[in-house]
Design an enzyme around this catalytic site. Structure first.
Site, mmCIF file in Angstrom:
data_model
loop_
_atom_site.group_PDB
_atom_site.id
_atom_site.type_symbol
_atom_site.label_atom_id
_atom_site.label_comp_id
_atom_site.label_asym_id
_atom_site.label_seq_id
_atom_site.Cartn_x
_atom_site.Cartn_y
_atom_site.Cartn_z
ATOM 1 N N MET A 1 0.772 -1.275 -0.216
ATOM 2 C CA MET A 1 0.125 0.002 0.125
ATOM 3 C C MET A 1 0.924 1.214 0.128
ATOM 4 O O MET A 1 2.005 1.006 0.237
ATOM 5 C CB MET A 1 -0.906 -0.058 1.247
ATOM 6 N N CYS A 2 -0.038 2.262 -0.174
ATOM 7 C CA CYS A 2 0.908 3.570 -0.413
ATOM 8 C C CYS A 2 0.267 4.788 0.474
ATOM 9 O O CYS A 2 -0.627 4.356 1.260
ATOM 10 C CB CYS A 2 0.868 3.915 -1.985
ATOM 11 N N GLN A 3 0.771 5.907 0.289
ATOM 12 C CA GLN A 3 0.431 7.089 1.030
ATOM 13 C C GLN A 3 0.131 8.010 0.219
ATOM 14 O O GLN A 3 0.972 8.300 -0.743
ATOM 15 C CB GLN A 3 1.152 7.307 2.248
#
Lengths: 256, 256
Positions: A1-3
């Site tokens: 996942m990322c931000q």
């Protein structure tokens, strides 16, 4: 996942404070070390910086933290690779031109087995589910409107389109054409509006406090949208699941 | 008018030496002070930097001169505004996606009263004749080939298309998709190939001498294409008027 990190502002704003805290999540205080990027609109013009290095250690990110690029619409991303290798062409934000305007998109989430029918001009350069989703959204927007529609009309079209992407998984995204910033939450997204009377804020990820009252004029206003709150002493509002918001001039706009 | 710089290389190459001399023409040794830009391909990925400030004084250009971005295809531009205001969206190089690849274009010349029929997906964001020419070329390439053709086929298509642009004025341009670099001369363009045995070179625009024999391996090779020669002690070849050349792996390729 990322931000994700987005800023939508009433006046051109320097993102150094937010971007500094955010970069720490790219390999220092968090594990999103597989690339980063940031896009700044200046009128219709666009500056887009992407890198497949770790944001916390990138010399380019360090330069940008110290270089006062002011913009009314900013989108940044730190990547934790899930679908698609760690390569420059897989770094967000992605950009495309539509109706004579640049469009910028960054995504956090996973779309499983997502192979939308991309039959028009928007084709992915890299191998991420995110860029496929962006290309599909651009394709469907292009089919829905002959030229650039109003922010309200675009918001309604996006609302109609999003259920077709959501059934493949989670899609938190930020999208901008320089006029407005759209933010969609599947699982996690927060925002706040900084405006008069300005207060002070301290980053969560780094020891840095800023008194916005000293840096801003009364007419300034900025909406900050981010995956998890960036500061410890401000009031962040969580998005509802499946909520799409659009920000113009530093404020969320209600679209019936 | 503007100045162009392109590098097409057999191995990823650092452009600092050429870009340093070239930047001096952006406001110091020459009058192209109305913006600059540089694009670096890394595989299919693209880093594109544009600025409407003067290249000789830009902090971003200064950072890039010192930051070793290595690439096999690089296109840079310093702008002297003729058609289109000094704004970020009018800074070259321009980029678009076609067939799932990034395409980058920079132009030097003037196209008078040039309003090509742009009836497909490629629409200019800014107001330059250059971006209109790029959009028209992309449109016509998209119509001529269903997917990415070979370098030779693309070269033949460009040769067929260019007379339709040339009758509006001068079009010196550089174009790349990361695989090859096309260079077209209307009025002024020069190139050389640096390869084994490497020699030393001194910039025209700044007191800097480099011995390429110390910096390169035998397999390295770079074609440098530039409006006016960058160095005083190398042999530059002038393009013929209306000549289109394509460079792959640091060498011009003959296309019958």
């Amino acid at each position: 996942m990322c931000q994700l990190l987005g800023l939508n502002c009433a006046t051109p704003t320097d993102a150094s404070f937010s971007f500094t805290g955010f970069c720490q999540r790219g390999g220092a205080t968090d594990h999103h070390a597989d690339g980063w990027g940031i896009a700044f609109f200046e009128g219709r013009g666009l500056r887009l910086f992407v890198d497949h290095q770790c944001a916390a250690e990138s010399r380019m990110a360090e330069f940008l933290r110290s270089y006062p690029l002011k913009s009314r619409n900013i989108i940044a991303h730190v990547r934790k690779a899930t679908i698609g290798d760690v390569r420059l062409e897989n770094a967000h934000p992605f950009s495309r031109e539509l109706w004579g305007r640049h469009w910028v998109f960054a995504h956090n989430g996973d779309l499983k087995d997502y192979q939308p029918r991309l039959h028009s001009q928007f084709q992915p350069v890299g191998t991420t589910d995110s860029e496929r989703a962006f290309c599909w959204l651009m394709q469907e927007l292009a089919k829905s409107h002959a030229g650039l529609p109003s922010v309200e009309e675009l918001t309604l079209t996006l609302r109609e389109l999003l259920p077709q992407v959501r059934r493949f998984g989670s899609i938190n995204f930020l999208l901008s054409n320089g006029d407005a910033l759209w933010a969609h939450c599947s699982t996690k997204l927060h925002y706040l509006v900084r405006q008069h009377p300005f207060t002070q804020a301290t980053l969560m990820d780094q020891d840095w406090t800023v008194n916005f009252a000293e840096l801003n004029q009364p007419g300034d206003r900025a909406a900050v949208i981010v995956t998890t709150p960036l500061t410890r002493n401000e009031q962040w509002t969580a998005f509802e699941p499946d909520e799409l918001k659009v920000f113009v001039d530093g404020l969320p706009v209600e679209v019936a």
